[in-house]
Design a protein around this motif. Sequence first.
Motif, PDB file in Angstrom:
ATOM      1  N   PRO A   1       0.834  -1.375   0.083  1.00  0.00           N
ATOM      2  CA  PRO A   1      -0.022   0.016  -0.112  1.00  0.00           C
ATOM      3  C   PRO A   1       0.870   1.286  -0.066  1.00  0.00           C
ATOM      4  O   PRO A   1       0.159   2.406  -0.119  1.00  0.00           O
ATOM      5  CB  PRO A   1      -0.835  -0.126   1.274  1.00  0.00           C
ATOM      6  N   TYR A   2       2.166   1.068   0.250  1.00  0.00           N
ATOM      7  CA  TYR A   2       2.921   2.342   0.359  1.00  0.00           C
ATOM      8  C   TYR A   2       3.131   3.378  -0.600  1.00  0.00           C
ATOM      9  O   TYR A   2       3.030   4.698  -0.474  1.00  0.00           O
ATOM     10  CB  TYR A   2       4.472   2.123   0.955  1.00  0.00           C
TER      11      TYR A   2
ATOM     12  N   TYR B   1      -0.248   5.331  -0.509  1.00  0.00           N
ATOM     13  CA  TYR B   1       0.057   6.300   0.529  1.00  0.00           C
ATOM     14  C   TYR B   1       0.882   7.318   0.308  1.00  0.00           C
ATOM     15  O   TYR B   1       0.573   8.490   0.812  1.00  0.00           O
ATOM     16  CB  TYR B   1       0.161   5.396   1.959  1.00  0.00           C
TER      17      TYR B   1
ATOM     18  N   THR C   1      -3.257  10.947   6.239  1.00  0.00           N
ATOM     19  CA  THR C   1      -2.013  10.269   5.974  1.00  0.00           C
ATOM     20  C   THR C   1      -0.552  10.869   6.427  1.00  0.00           C
ATOM     21  O   THR C   1       0.503  10.175   6.319  1.00  0.00           O
ATOM     22  CB  THR C   1      -2.100   9.887   4.448  1.00  0.00           C
TER      23      THR C   1
ATOM     24  N   ASN D   1       1.120 -10.270  13.273  1.00  0.00           N
ATOM     25  CA  ASN D   1       1.374  -9.355  12.311  1.00  0.00           C
ATOM     26  C   ASN D   1       2.894  -8.597  12.662  1.00  0.00           C
ATOM     27  O   ASN D   1       3.657  -8.596  11.441  1.00  0.00           O
ATOM     28  CB  ASN D   1       0.581  -8.327  12.059  1.00  0.00           C
TER      29      ASN D   1
ATOM     30  N   ASN E   1       5.175  -9.968   9.788  1.00  0.00           N
ATOM     31  CA  ASN E   1       5.621  -8.857   8.934  1.00  0.00           C
ATOM     32  C   ASN E   1       7.199  -8.403   9.247  1.00  0.00           C
ATOM     33  O   ASN E   1       7.960  -8.070   8.330  1.00  0.00           O
ATOM     34  CB  ASN E   1       5.210  -7.314   9.194  1.00  0.00           C
TER      35      ASN E   1
ATOM     36  N   ASP F   1       6.793  -1.487   8.487  1.00  0.00           N
ATOM     37  CA  ASP F   1       5.686  -2.425   7.933  1.00  0.00           C
ATOM     38  C   ASP F   1       5.012  -2.752   9.083  1.00  0.00           C
ATOM     39  O   ASP F   1       4.954  -3.994   9.554  1.00  0.00           O
ATOM     40  CB  ASP F   1       6.313  -3.474   7.029  1.00  0.00           C
TER      41      ASP F   1
ATOM     42  N   GLU G   1      -2.296  -1.055  10.081  1.00  0.00           N
ATOM     43  CA  GLU G   1      -2.225  -0.274   9.132  1.00  0.00           C
ATOM     44  C   GLU G   1      -2.969   0.970   9.505  1.00  0.00           C
ATOM     45  O   GLU G   1      -2.482   2.031   9.018  1.00  0.00           O
ATOM     46  CB  GLU G   1      -2.636  -0.983   7.912  1.00  0.00           C
TER      47      GLU G   1
ATOM     48  N   VAL H   1      -4.326   6.909   9.134  1.00  0.00           N
ATOM     49  CA  VAL H   1      -3.433   5.774   8.461  1.00  0.00           C
ATOM     50  C   VAL H   1      -2.076   5.639   8.885  1.00  0.00           C
ATOM     51  O   VAL H   1      -1.179   6.532   8.636  1.00  0.00           O
ATOM     52  CB  VAL H   1      -3.566   5.994   6.810  1.00  0.00           C
TER      53      VAL H   1
ATOM     54  N   ALA I   1       0.225   3.577   8.902  1.00  0.00           N
ATOM     55  CA  ALA I   1       1.244   3.052   7.876  1.00  0.00           C
ATOM     56  C   ALA I   1       1.550   4.096   6.973  1.00  0.00           C
ATOM     57  O   ALA I   1       2.887   4.138   6.541  1.00  0.00           O
ATOM     58  CB  ALA I   1       0.598   1.783   7.168  1.00  0.00           C
TER      59      ALA I   1
ATOM     60  N   TRP J   1      -1.349 -11.455   1.349  1.00  0.00           N
ATOM     61  CA  TRP J   1      -1.759 -10.739   2.599  1.00  0.00           C
ATOM     62  C   TRP J   1      -3.185 -10.505   2.658  1.00  0.00           C
ATOM     63  O   TRP J   1      -3.974 -10.452   1.956  1.00  0.00           O
ATOM     64  CB  TRP J   1      -1.274  -9.144   2.204  1.00  0.00           C
TER      65      TRP J   1
ATOM     66  N   ARG K   1      -2.584  -5.314   9.036  1.00  0.00           N
ATOM     67  CA  ARG K   1      -1.933  -5.801   8.126  1.00  0.00           C
ATOM     68  C   ARG K   1      -0.891  -6.960   8.409  1.00  0.00           C
ATOM     69  O   ARG K   1      -0.256  -6.857   9.426  1.00  0.00           O
ATOM     70  CB  ARG K   1      -0.873  -4.512   7.672  1.00  0.00           C
TER      71      ARG K   1
END
Length: 465
Positions: free
Chosen positions: A51-52, A55, A79, A286, A290, A328, A332, A359, A361, A430, A437
């Motif tokens: 998703p980065y 974002y 964000t 996670n 992750n 990560d 998220e 958000v 992340a 995922w 996440r």
Amino acid sequence: MPAQPDPARPATTPSTTPSDTPSDTPSGTRSTTPSGVPAPQLFTWEFAADPYPAYAWLREHAPVHRTTLPSGVEAWLVTRYADARQALADSRLSKNPAHHSEQAHRTGRVGIPGERQADLMTHLLNIDPPDHTRLRRLVSKAFTPRRVAEFEPRVQQLTDRLIDGFAQRGSADLIHEFAFPLPIYAICDMLGVPAEDQDDFRDWAGMMLRHTKPGQGGSQRGGVGRAVKRMRAYLLELIHRKRADLGDDLISGLIRASDHGEHLTENEAAAMAFILLFAGFETTVNLIGNGTYALLRNPEQRRLLQESVARGESGLLETGIEELLRYDGPVELATWRFATRPLTIGGVDIPVGDPVLVVLAAADRDPARFSDENTLDLARTDNPHLGFGHGIHYCIGAPLARLEGRAALATLLSRLPDLRLAESPENLRWRGGLIMRGLRELPVEFSPESRSPHVPPHPLQQGPS
């Protein structure tokens, strides 16, 4: 030296229509910024994998962005780091879903699925001061840093026993065989759930994650709600039993906790035990999954950590856990917030009743706050990440998650020094949930351990069912 940054790539999946699809099957949403420029597509499988880049686009072009979620609920995504910290600490943003301008919370489209039907809403993620202040103070009397620190030997024992279960085989799925069961057993032990009942908790936790063993297919719709109801019924019964015979476990501590004559009610104690289990185990699953994946994708950073652990040092492991939470992290998006009064975030006016999702992340890779934001640097010390939140709702279970993360990663790197991915990264799946996440599976290979397991295998070794 720090690992090299991730290559950015655009989200190009064709647009689809938002629907009430379960959170583990993203349908994708695309919306338009105030300037009329289409935003990247969100909540697709491709987006879930990385998703980065999307974002980063939102941070630059639409840092406070209104979008339609896969459930059909409209919400604001925040964000940028500075805006995120403001929103997380803003008292005008309520945690109580009753402040939502729509009635989506009544149908389970906001919050934890099934918690409303199971009468488990009165926990720290859903309430505001003064009730939040009272409950957090009572829970803090039971869930103390000392209790967590004293639990460290048990976490290490569980870690070793789980690795014993696959160390001589030469391969494993680290999610199902390690990252998932470790926090389940740990929090069950801490809560005081008898060993003979922990199989049930493993099954309920797997249903709540909509997470199945390979080859079993997807879980059935409605399974989450059933699992939550069964868990609540069990917790109420366990609390009732423990009232007659208090022990040294966390549920007994919740029952004992008092403040100026106030105690947790039975429903409040059940809701708190539920959220400690639900939020505590999934966050740690996670973090371990992750974190291990990030180390395997960044071999130089993994080597530095491995050498540091071998020397018996703790400094790089401690800063490394914080960096993995930033780089990560397991959460998220922060849990739901709802505007109780008009407010402005990042120059954007938020109407009363609108949902706001911070958000984490995106904020934790904001170049305005973090240098080399897309680079994994385990030695990073200037690292005020938001992985566990900020303000009065900062995660109360963060010390336990950190403890389990340190034990898991240090032991994996020590006992399986040549650990490597057994599948190409683009083939890994995922989970598509909105808040958390994490990977569905993490297949790895390694040289089998030649020595015999040093302790008998833990009786509960299976992953989520």
